[in-house]
Design an enzyme around this catalytic site. Structure first.
Site, short mmCIF file in Angstrom:
data_model
loop_
_atom_site.label_atom_id
_atom_site.label_comp_id
_atom_site.label_asym_id
_atom_site.label_seq_id
_atom_site.Cartn_x
_atom_site.Cartn_y
_atom_site.Cartn_z
N ARG A 65 15.11 9.00 22.39
CA ARG A 65 14.01 8.59 21.91
C ARG A 65 12.63 8.79 22.53
O ARG A 65 12.62 8.21 23.95
CB ARG A 65 13.99 7.18 21.43
CG ARG A 65 12.82 6.74 20.63
CD ARG A 65 12.42 5.15 20.69
NE ARG A 65 11.55 4.68 19.78
CZ ARG A 65 10.76 3.49 20.21
NH1 ARG A 65 11.26 2.98 21.16
NH2 ARG A 65 9.73 3.30 19.45
N ARG A 215 -0.01 -7.59 17.26
CA ARG A 215 -1.02 -6.52 16.79
C ARG A 215 -1.72 -6.97 15.93
O ARG A 215 -1.13 -7.31 14.77
CB ARG A 215 -0.42 -5.29 16.86
CG ARG A 215 0.29 -4.77 18.06
CD ARG A 215 0.90 -3.23 17.71
NE ARG A 215 1.89 -3.28 19.00
CZ ARG A 215 3.13 -2.38 18.67
NH1 ARG A 215 3.35 -1.96 17.39
NH2 ARG A 215 3.87 -2.18 19.66
N GLU A 356 17.97 3.59 13.75
CA GLU A 356 17.41 4.66 14.53
C GLU A 356 18.27 5.43 15.57
O GLU A 356 18.14 6.74 15.60
CB GLU A 356 16.07 3.95 15.42
CG GLU A 356 15.13 3.59 14.36
CD GLU A 356 13.93 2.80 15.16
OE1 GLU A 356 12.97 3.40 15.48
OE2 GLU A 356 14.18 1.54 15.64
#
Length: 371
Positions: A65, A215, A356
């Site tokens: 990745r 965030r 993923e």
């Protein structure tokens, strides 16, 4: 049977998974890398320890990745010196992520010199966005000089989940329009038209878009100027504030949605407001992407919050009945990959577990076999 090792090097961890065909043979996570009293001193040491503990006989490929592929990489690629140099050149756009990704690649290449190494980029899936979606309204020469554009992230997850949604609904992937909502500590939305990303909420960095664990998501840029001029905060301090001390943590004092939900249930007003801000932002993106796609066949929730927080799914889609969007309470309370909308709903709402690593393994196998 092909054997593929996947290495997912994060800023302070390394996840690994070894596949024999589609079967997971071994997997694990090394955490707290470089932390005092934590795990290995660095990513190089962590990856060497992982490789030493695995049976890698007959390995077909290693899939890595890589967070940022810039505008150069729109597909997984076999890694050579030119690809390595390009990933290094992109470090300024992903200073916390591309260096660990590079560390994993370099150790694996040294330890397994005859095995194809494949880079799978988080940004690649979003390279299909039209220029109108990727372009910020910033003076053109400045934007070009500094690489200012929307790149998008979580692409591997959005690709896997949108394809898995088509399988779940037994619909052709290239005919399905889907809004995928990857809601974890990091969170992003993506509009997928016939298997192609046409819009996504994260931008030049993973800071833009939805409210996240730490965030802020979307923010008026003037906030940054104001904090610098009036508060005297340095650029690094503002960066730390918006990336590490905002979002759910900044609003509710907890970045874990489970804790936010518990505090909200106990009557905590800050947690209730944080939940409302979080869900309202999702609602606004669903509405915007519905308009962009023109027709929405499915909305799919995934990742830690998306897969497990039923109140978030219910609240984020509340009031959208006029758009054919609704959530069935009983189905919403269930588990596993499933449809959670009522029978006959115009838009099918789904929950799908992201994977993923499996998507990276699939891509690595495809690239290695094509060589």
């Amino acid at each position: 049977m092909s054997r593929v090792l996947v290495l997912n090097c994060g800023s302070s961890s390394v996840k690994y998974r070894l596949y024999d065909g589609d079967e997971v043979r071994d997997n694990g996570t090394v955490e707290r890398i470089g932390e005092p009293g934590g795990g290995p001193a660095d990513h190089e040491t962590a990856v060497r320890q992982i490789l030493a503990g695995l049976d890698l006989t007959g390995l077909t490929a290693v899939g890595h990745r890589v967070v940022h592929g810039g505008t150069r990489f729109g597909e997984p690629v076999r890694i050579d010196e030119a690809v390595l140099a390009a990933i290094r050149d992109l470090v300024p756009l992903a200073p916390l992520h591309n260096p660990p990704n590079l560390a994993g690649i370099e150790v694996a290449r040294q330890a397994l010199p005859g095995v194809p190494q494949v880079a799978v980029f988080d940004t690649a899936f979003h390279r299909t966005m039209p220029e109108a979606a990727a372009t910020y309204a910033v003076e053109r020469d400045t934007a070009k000089r500094y690489g200012i554009r929307r790149y998008g992230f979580h692409g591997t997850s959005h690709e896997y989940v949108s394809r898995r949604t088509a399988e779940l609904l037994e619909r052709p992937y290239d005919e399905l329009n889907t809004i995928t909502l990857h809601l974890g500590n990091g969170a992003s939305a993506c509009a997928v038209a016939g298997g192609r990303s046409v819009a996504t909420s994260m931008g030049m960095s993973p800071l833009e878009g939805l409210v996240m664990g730490t965030r802020s998501g979307d923010l008026d840029p003037t906030v940054i100027f104001h904090l610098r001029r009036e508060g005297g905060l340095s650029v690094d301090e503002i960066d730390d504030l918006l990336n590490h001390r905002s979002g759910l943590l900044g609003l509710a004092g907890a970045n874990d949605m489970r804790e936010v939900l518990a505090r909200r249930a106990a009557g905590n007003e800050a947690a209730a407001l944080a939940f409302d801000v979080y869900c309202r932002r999702i609602t606004s993106y669903v509405g915007a992407y519905y308009a962009l796609l023109g027709r929405v066949d499915a909305i799919t929730f995934t990742a830690g919050v998306g897969e497990h927080a039923a109140p978030v799914r219910e609240s984020a889609l509340a009031g959208l009945d006029r758009l054919g969007i609704a959530v069935d309470p009983a189905r919403n309370a269930g588990k596993g990959d499933r449809v959670i909308s009522p029978d006959g709903a115009e838009v099918t709402v789904c929950v799908v577990a992201t994977d993923e690593e499996r998507e990276i393994a699939r891509a690595a196998r495809r690239v290695a076999e094509a060589a």
